[in-house]
Design an enzyme around this catalytic site. Structure first.
Site, PDB file in Angstrom:
ATOM      1  N   GLU A  68     -14.709   0.059   7.145  1.00 57.13           N
ATOM      2  CA  GLU A  68     -14.099  -1.025   6.352  1.00 57.13           C
ATOM      3  C   GLU A  68     -15.110  -1.530   5.342  1.00 57.13           C
ATOM      4  O   GLU A  68     -16.289  -1.708   5.654  1.00 57.13           O
ATOM      5  CB  GLU A  68     -13.636  -2.148   7.275  1.00 57.13           C
ATOM      6  CG  GLU A  68     -12.335  -1.792   7.973  1.00 57.13           C
ATOM      7  CD  GLU A  68     -11.850  -2.852   8.949  1.00 57.13           C
ATOM      8  OE1 GLU A  68     -12.392  -3.975   8.947  1.00 57.13           O
ATOM      9  OE2 GLU A  68     -10.930  -2.539   9.718  1.00 57.13           O
ATOM     10  N   THR A 238      -0.552   9.416  -6.447  1.00 51.71           N
ATOM     11  CA  THR A 238      -0.810  10.092  -5.191  1.00 51.71           C
ATOM     12  C   THR A 238      -1.805  11.209  -5.511  1.00 51.71           C
ATOM     13  O   THR A 238      -2.057  11.503  -6.688  1.00 51.71           O
ATOM     14  CB  THR A 238       0.471  10.708  -4.595  1.00 51.71           C
ATOM     15  OG1 THR A 238       1.112  11.471  -5.611  1.00 51.71           O
ATOM     16  CG2 THR A 238       1.414   9.644  -4.091  1.00 51.71           C
ATOM     17  N   LYS A 241       0.430  15.774  -5.107  1.00 54.68           N
ATOM     18  CA  LYS A 241       1.545  16.451  -5.807  1.00 54.68           C
ATOM     19  C   LYS A 241       0.941  17.528  -6.712  1.00 54.68           C
ATOM     20  O   LYS A 241       0.340  18.467  -6.199  1.00 54.68           O
ATOM     21  CB  LYS A 241       2.388  15.412  -6.551  1.00 54.68           C
ATOM     22  CG  LYS A 241       3.053  14.408  -5.605  1.00 54.68           C
ATOM     23  CD  LYS A 241       4.014  13.506  -6.314  1.00 54.68           C
ATOM     24  CE  LYS A 241       4.771  12.610  -5.357  1.00 54.68           C
ATOM     25  NZ  LYS A 241       4.089  11.345  -5.061  1.00 54.68           N
TER      26      LYS A 241
HETATM   27  N1  DSN Z   1       8.770  10.837  -2.607  1.00 56.77           N
HETATM   28  C1  DSN Z   1       8.081  11.289  -3.796  1.00 56.77           C
HETATM   29  C2  DSN Z   1       8.895  12.243  -4.577  1.00 56.77           C
HETATM   30  O1  DSN Z   1       9.410  13.156  -3.970  1.00 56.77           O
HETATM   31  O2  DSN Z   1       9.018  12.131  -5.776  1.00 56.77           O
HETATM   32  C3  DSN Z   1       7.649  10.171  -4.617  1.00 56.77           C
HETATM   33  O3  DSN Z   1       6.909   9.295  -3.851  1.00 56.77           O
END
Ligand code: DSN
Length: 430
Positions: A68, A238, A241
């Site tokens: 932390e 994120t 992706k």
């Molecule tokens: N759930 C993601 C998507 O599939 O676009 C976005 O957070």
């Protein structure tokens, strides 16, 4: 049997207690998932396959450590090595995106967004984001999300005819609403977002601008998509992706917001950061600096364009008529099938995608009239434009032949052959 002996049986520190031996039920589920990821064509626009190095960091013993706080200012002893890891992640992300400050601790994109709200908003403040059914995201003000419960939420839409964002409409909405925060970024928008225009509008109405670049982060890192970083006060993302890192989130911001953002993440929302995930983020950011990654992102774009083109030739309607990024949004109404039916049918044949609302969808959110297709995962497998043509044809044959078992069996066979020709992970993953 003595209690001590029984306890000994569940001692996971024993060398021979591998997952297979200790917990075959979980091991079997993981093995089945490995097979699913190998045997199906993954077209979910937000999914990808991480590298062995990312997996290794993510599966490391850094999971054992509490840390932390932030590097150099922790609430626990023994943080000298995790400090190295977090510093690497922060500095690599800052260099990759040209950001003044980075926080790599958010456990997810949703948490990154919430942390920005906590940093600069008060309950009841007005926020303006993209309408969920027009491609926006739950965390940008949906009534079902905390953002929609704690703030007054307003939305802008895409143009009903063109499927593009109309920046004059965004301006008019912003002038009417006078939000404290404008949110740009989407989950199902196939076109380039004009971040400079959003910044201009935010300036005109004295709002802050947050861009959620989760979907496009990989292409932004490679310099193949316009970057929001110079235009926005906050950029959230994120890391899993198009960026192809571990599942997690991050926040990039201007220096003057650094303290507020860091405090919002910890202690505002989270406790201990996931140091094994932060290590994997550092690895992913290093990978993203390389030539291979640049080529990979370029191929994602070429593949999405090829997929869009071939689907159009097969008389599919594409929202906005095509794509500038990694995803395609199909309006299935002329094909006599709903999004849900298409998702189920395709998955049965080995093509995994997700149903998705189209703008002003007449169907409810659990049915929908659309399906979203993305190319990051298939591109990671090494597929190129020729395979996109094949996949478009397979999707078409499946939908056209949905009542013809012979046609469906042929699609299934071809999907299987395609997956075999493009293996995912070469070694045993369990
Ligand atoms: N759930 C993601 C998507 O599939 O676009 C976005 O957070």
């Amino acid at each position: 049997m003595h209690v001590e002996e029984k306890r000994g049986k569940s001692d996971c520190t024993k060398e021979n207690r591998t997952l297979n031996i200790f917990d075959p039920q979980v091991a079997r589920a993981v093995e089945a998932e490995v097979k699913r990821q190998q045997d199906k064509i993954i077209l979910i626009a937000s999914e990808n396959y991480v590298s062995q190095a990312v997996l290794q960091a993510q599966g490391s013993i850094l999971t054992n450590k509490y840390a932390e706080g932030y590097p150099g200012a922790r609430f626990y002893g023994g943080c000298e090595y995790v400090d190295v890891v977090e510093e690497l992640a922060r500095t690599r992300a800052a260099a990759l995106f040209g950001a003044e400050h980075v926080n790599v601790q958010p456990h997810a994109g949703a948490v990154a967004n919430l942390a920005v709200y906590l940093a600069v908003l008060n309950p009841g403040d007005r926020i303006l984001g993209m309408e969920l059914d027009h491609g926006g995201h739950l965390t940008h003000g949906s009534p079902a999300n905390i953002s929609g419960k704690y703030f007054q939420c307003f939305s802008y839409k895409v143009d009903a005819q063109s499927g593009y964002l109309d920046m004059e409409e965004v301006r008019r909405t912003a002038q009417r609403v006078l939000p404290r925060l404008i949110i740009a970024g989407a989950s199902a928008y196939p076109r380039t977002i004009d971040f400079a225009a959003f910044a201009q509008i935010a300036g005109e109405v004295d709002a802050l601008l947050m861009v959620d670049m989760a979907h496009i982060a990989g292409m932004v890192a490679a310099g193949l998509h316009p970057t929001p970083v110079p235009h926005a006060h906050f950029v959230t993302s994120t890391t899993h992706k198009t960026l192809r890192g571990p599942r997690g989130g991050m926040i990039l911001c201007r220096k003057r917001f650094a303290r507020a953002v860091d405090k919002a993440v910890f202690p505002g929302i989270q406790g201990g950061p996931l140091m094994h995930i932060i290590a994997a983020k550092a690895v992913a950011f290093k990978e993203a600096q390389g030539e291979d990654f640049y080529r990979y992102q370029g191929q994602i774009l070429k593949n999405a364009r090829a997929l869009a083109q071939h689907l159009k030739e097969l008389n599919f309607n594409l929202v906005s008529g095509g794509t500038d990024n990694h995803l395609v949004l199909l309006d299935l109404r002329n094909k006599g099938i709903t999004g849900r039916e298409a998702e189920l049918l395709l998955d049965e044949l080995g093509i995994t995608a997700n149903k998705n609302a189209i703008p002003d969808d007449p169907q409810n959110r659990l049915v929908t009239s659309g399906i979203r297709l993305g190319t990051p995962a298939v591109t990671s497998r090494g597929m190129h434009e020729a395979e996109m043509k094949q996949i478009a044809a397979l999707i078409n044959s499946a939908i056209e032949g949905k009542d013809d078992p012979v046609a469906l069996a042929r699609v299934k066979r071809e999907v299987k052959n395609l997956c075999t020709a493009f293996p995912v992970y070469q070694q045993n993953m369990v």
